[in-house]
Scaffold this motif. Structure first.
Motif: not given
Length: 478
Positions: A81-104
């Motif tokens: 949604a904002e063009g870029a995010v910062q992923l932090q070590n240890g956090q949970t991050f989901t990859l899915d089939s929802d075409k809605t723009p992503g976030d952190a």
């Protein structure tokens, strides 16, 4: 134009090297075969480049090979949604089939085949391995991952899956359209990207129907486990060290390069070493010492060809990069230890008449210290068999088939001449001497060895060896 080295040079064309004058300069500097990367080349430009290369070829009278490199399946994330995010070590991050723009916390992965194939514990490498995720929960709709190596992540970054065997073809709809356009244009080699299994090569060959030779690019861990089958199905191999080094630990790449080079040579299939060979020459007129050593290592290993990518396609010094690679090849092959290194890696001949003849011809040529080993070949297979032996004298391949001559441009040590087919064995012997004499391989009074298949003009029948003396006008006689 005779090369003073056996290893071949493959130069990629691009913005820095697409006009007639530059392609001519690259050929004169040492390029033997040109690569067109379809990741960056529309069909019209590809056709223009092929026509320009054929123009250069006709002016020099030497067959020049053209390789079209298909993009292959590019796996990418969706948008944020904002063009870029910062992923932090240890956090949970989901990859899915929802075409809605992503976030952190999540982003769309527009590849259902990945979600279906992922399993807990599998790694996902984003943006050429800069960010690393490990899958913890998987389903056909989403994958919950843990960030192991964090970093900035933005729209459409690439996804690599070193642990996941994807049930997808190595050819996308774009690749199929690119392939057909290339075949109609008359290119010589097709490089398949992201090959995972022999079936990927077999699928491409069914579409190609003999109109070009197929080079499998090895850049996936899954291909390493099936290498023997892939080599058997392919006409040649490319060690694509860039993507291979993303999906595998970097320290494994040098040993895999050696293993693949030797396996391909044992199978009698040409092998190309590619990626970052003179990378610093994109910006600098001279390479680093480490890059020179890297190129030299490929020469010592007996690879058939070494490749320039961005160095010749988009760099500031494309001609200097080819010239540098040419000089490294010449210098290594002058090294007194080079012959012993290459000979030590020589595989035993296969139990076929053609391979036995090729091995015997090499031994005779080296025992008698002959200046040239001449192959009359219709399909090119005789020259490939002889090149597998890495003989000490140069290989002069004479063929009536321009297609075979162009494909041989990637094969170690082969100086190819396209000429009218021999009428009979006497004509074959006489003209073999004349051609080798004309191109500076032999002098009057010297002897040469000639390998061919009889009856003449029938592919795959290597069964004859002749030793002939070269007369004062270059014609040879037994």
């Amino acid at each position: 134009m005779r090369r003073l080295r056996r290893i071949k040079i493959l130069a990629t064309l691009g913005p820095a090297s697409s006009d007639l004058a530059m392609i001519r300069r690259l050929f004169e500097a040492g390029a033997d075969i040109f690569r067109i990367n379809m990741s960056h080349t529309p069909h019209d430009k590809m056709r223009e480049l092929v026509a320009t290369i054929r123009n250069v070829e006709s002016s020099y009278g030497r067959p020049i090979g053209i390789l079209v490199d298909l993009q292959g399946p590019k796996l990418r994330l969706g948008a944020f949604a904002e063009g870029a995010v910062q992923l932090q070590n240890g956090q949970t991050f989901t990859l899915d089939s929802d075409k809605t723009p992503g976030d952190a916390t999540r982003v769309n992965l527009p590849h259902p085949e990945i979600l279906a194939a992922l399993r807990p514990g599998h790694a996902l490498l984003l943006d050429d391995g800069k960010v690393r995720l490990i899958a913890e929960e998987t389903s056909k709709e989403h994958a919950v991952t843990r960030v192991v190596v964090g970093g900035k992540m933005s729209d459409r970054k690439g996804v690599s899956l070193p642990d996941t065997d994807l049930p997808v073809s190595a050819m996308t709809s774009k690749d199929k359209a690119d392939l057909e356009a290339a075949l109609v244009t008359g290119v010589d080699w097709i490089a398949l990207s992201f090959v995972q299994r022999a079936d990927d090569v077999i699928e491409a060959k069914k579409m190609i129907r003999g109109r070009a030779a197929v080079m499998a690019k090895i850049e996936k861990p899954q291909a390493i486990d099936r290498l023997a089958d892939i080599i058997e199905a392919s006409d040649a191999l490319m060690v694509a060290r860039g993507d291979l080094g993303v999906e595998l630990p970097l320290e494994r790449v040098p040993s895999l390069q050696k293993q693949m080079t030797r396996m391909a040579r044992r199978a009698g299939k040409p092998v190309v070493i590619a990626t970052q060979m003179l990378e610093s020459m994109i910006q600098s007129p001279v390479p680093t010492r480490a890059e020179v050593s890297d190129v030299a290592t490929a020469v010592y290993e007996g690879a058939d060809a070494i490749m320039l990518s961005a160095e010749s396609a988009a760099g500031k010094f494309p001609v200097e990069a080819v010239s540098t690679m040419n000089r490294i090849g010449e210098e290594v092959e002058r090294d007194p230890t080079y012959r012993s290194v290459v000979a030590a890696q020589r595989p035993s001949p296969e139990s076929t008449a053609g391979d036995a003849i090729a091995d015997a011809a090499r031994q005779i040529a080296e025992t008698l210290d002959l200046p040239a080993l001449i192959c009359w070949t219709s399909s090119g297979s005789t020259a490939v068999r002889v090149a597998r032996e890495r003989p000490k004298p140069p290989i002069v391949a004479i063929t009536p088939n321009i297609t075979a001559g162009r494909r041989l441009a990637v094969v170690w040590g082969v100086h190819c001449v396209v000429a009218e087919d021999a009428r009979d064995q006497d004509d074959m012997v006489s003209r073999a001497g004349q051609i080798a004499f004309r191109d500076g391989f032999v002098r009057a009074g010297q002897r040469v060895i000639i390998v061919a298949g009889v009856p003449l003009g029938i592919p795959g029948t290597t069964n004859m060896v002749r030793i002939a003396s070269v007369g004062p006008e270059g014609d040879a006689n037994i």
